[in-house]
Design an enzyme around this catalytic site. Structure first.
Site, short mmCIF file in Angstrom:
data_model
loop_
_atom_site.label_atom_id
_atom_site.label_comp_id
_atom_site.label_asym_id
_atom_site.label_seq_id
_atom_site.Cartn_x
_atom_site.Cartn_y
_atom_site.Cartn_z
N GLU A 57 0.84 -1.21 0.00
CA GLU A 57 0.00 0.00 0.00
C GLU A 57 0.87 1.26 0.00
O GLU A 57 1.74 1.43 0.84
CB GLU A 57 -0.96 0.01 1.20
CG GLU A 57 -1.88 1.23 1.14
CD GLU A 57 -3.15 1.13 1.96
OE1 GLU A 57 -3.52 0.02 2.39
OE2 GLU A 57 -3.77 2.20 2.17
N ASP A 109 9.17 7.16 1.56
CA ASP A 109 8.70 7.09 0.19
C ASP A 109 8.48 5.63 -0.25
O ASP A 109 9.41 4.82 -0.18
CB ASP A 109 9.77 7.75 -0.70
CG ASP A 109 9.31 7.97 -2.14
OD1 ASP A 109 8.36 7.29 -2.58
OD2 ASP A 109 9.93 8.81 -2.82
N ASP A 131 -2.33 11.99 -3.13
CA ASP A 131 -2.33 13.46 -3.16
C ASP A 131 -2.65 13.89 -4.59
O ASP A 131 -1.99 13.45 -5.54
CB ASP A 131 -0.96 14.00 -2.73
CG ASP A 131 -0.70 13.72 -1.24
OD1 ASP A 131 -1.67 13.67 -0.47
OD2 ASP A 131 0.48 13.56 -0.87
N LYS A 135 -3.09 21.23 -9.73
CA LYS A 135 -2.63 22.20 -10.75
C LYS A 135 -1.91 21.46 -11.87
O LYS A 135 -1.09 20.58 -11.60
CB LYS A 135 -1.66 23.21 -10.13
CG LYS A 135 -2.35 24.14 -9.16
CD LYS A 135 -1.38 25.15 -8.61
CE LYS A 135 -2.10 26.03 -7.61
NZ LYS A 135 -1.24 26.52 -6.55
N ASP A 167 -11.37 10.65 -5.07
CA ASP A 167 -12.59 11.45 -5.16
C ASP A 167 -12.28 12.74 -5.90
O ASP A 167 -13.09 13.67 -5.90
CB ASP A 167 -13.11 11.79 -3.76
CG ASP A 167 -12.14 12.66 -2.98
OD1 ASP A 167 -11.00 12.21 -2.76
OD2 ASP A 167 -12.51 13.79 -2.61
N THR A 205 -11.41 4.05 3.41
CA THR A 205 -10.29 4.77 4.03
C THR A 205 -10.82 6.06 4.67
O THR A 205 -11.94 6.49 4.42
CB THR A 205 -9.19 5.15 3.02
OG1 THR A 205 -9.64 6.25 2.23
CG2 THR A 205 -8.81 3.98 2.12
N ARG A 206 -9.94 6.67 5.46
CA ARG A 206 -10.35 7.90 6.14
C ARG A 206 -10.64 9.02 5.14
O ARG A 206 -11.62 9.75 5.27
CB ARG A 206 -9.24 8.33 7.11
CG ARG A 206 -9.75 9.22 8.20
CD ARG A 206 -8.79 9.26 9.34
NE ARG A 206 -7.47 9.65 8.86
CZ ARG A 206 -6.64 10.45 9.54
NH1 ARG A 206 -7.01 10.94 10.68
NH2 ARG A 206 -5.46 10.73 9.08
#
Ligand SMILES: C[S@@+](CC[C@H](N)C(=O)[O-])C[C@H]1O[C@@H](n2cnc3c(N)ncnc32)[C@H](O)[C@@H]1O
Length: 226
Positions: A57, A109, A131, A135, A167, A205-206
């Site tokens: 993961e 990482d 993440d 942009k 999302d 997930t959170r």
């Protein structure tokens, strides 16, 4: 190419609040005991003492998906990577409270660990709510780019699965475009419900819960390594 596989720079926070005494003890005692060793092979035998299916993961956040999957599949081995200290503490708490011996962690990482795995050694790779870097000029920082996907493809077994949840509409379109350009992955969706409804065996997930609370749609992608 100038993506996370080549620039090797972590963006974002590594800690947001001080640890309580019990949390610091987890970091000092449990984390070293279950960390992926810094050198040597990263194989199931090296990590868990015997061969077993491996799951990986990337960016597990507070670790609830990692813990739920490890609980569901006690005979499988799980490697979770997350540079954010408070998230690592969350995972350590799950591992302690739920007594999960089949998880190894790397605080840092994910690409530093995945590149050390033998080729074709993973059964599943999870990238959940990465993440988004919304942009356009930051698009190269997204994990769903060909550099990281080359590594993920190399390390997955044929028939292994890459799961991506997001999302973020920009990330969703971007990841679909990148994966669609690849001949080494097959999208496992036959009907809209396959990517609009969380599949079974895919714990929430959170970030996903937060997204739902805000009224966002969430997309669930399952790709099979050919
Ligand atoms: C938006 S959060 C999602 C966390 C979790 N997957 C969830 O769904 O709740 C993205 C996470 O990816 C982590 N991350 C970013 N770059 C990473 C990298 N190169 N390796 C491992 N984790 C990374 C971040 O620290 C952050 O915790």
């Amino acid at each position: 190419m100038n993506d996370p596989a080549t620039i090797r720079r972590l963006y974002g926070r590594s800690q947001n609040h001080a640890l309580r005494v019990g949390q610091a003890a987890l970091v000092e005692e449990l984390l070293p005991a279950i960390s992926v060793p810094e050198t040597g092979p990263v194989t199931a035998a090296a990590l868990f003492g015997a061969d077993r299916p491996l799951h990986f993961e990337i960016g597990f956040g507070a670790g609830e998906h990692l813990a739920d999957r490890a609980d569901m599949l006690p005979d499988h081995g799980f490697i979770g990577c997350e540079p954010f200290l408070n998230g690592v503490v969350g995972a350590l708490q799950h591992i302690r409270d739920r007594n999960l011996p089949n998880i190894r962690l790397h605080m840092g990482d994910a690409l530093d660990v995945i590149e050390r795995l033998p080729d074709a050694s993973l059964r599943f790779v999870y990238l959940l709510h990465p993440d988004p870097w919304p942009k356009a000029r930051h698009a190269k920082r997204r994990m769903a780019n060909h550099g990281p996907m080359d590594l993920i493809a190399a390390k997955l077994q044929p028939g292994g699965e890459f799961r991506l949840g997001t999302d973020d509409p920009t990330y969703c379109r971007w990841a679909m475009m990148i994966l669609d350009q690849r001949r080494d992955f097959e999208w496992l969706a036959e009907k809209p419900a396959d990517f609009l409804v969380r599949p079974s065996g895919w714990p929430e997930t959170r970030y996903e819960r937060k997204a739902r609370t805000k009224g966002h749609e969430v997309w669930y992608f399952r790709y099979r390594r050919i």
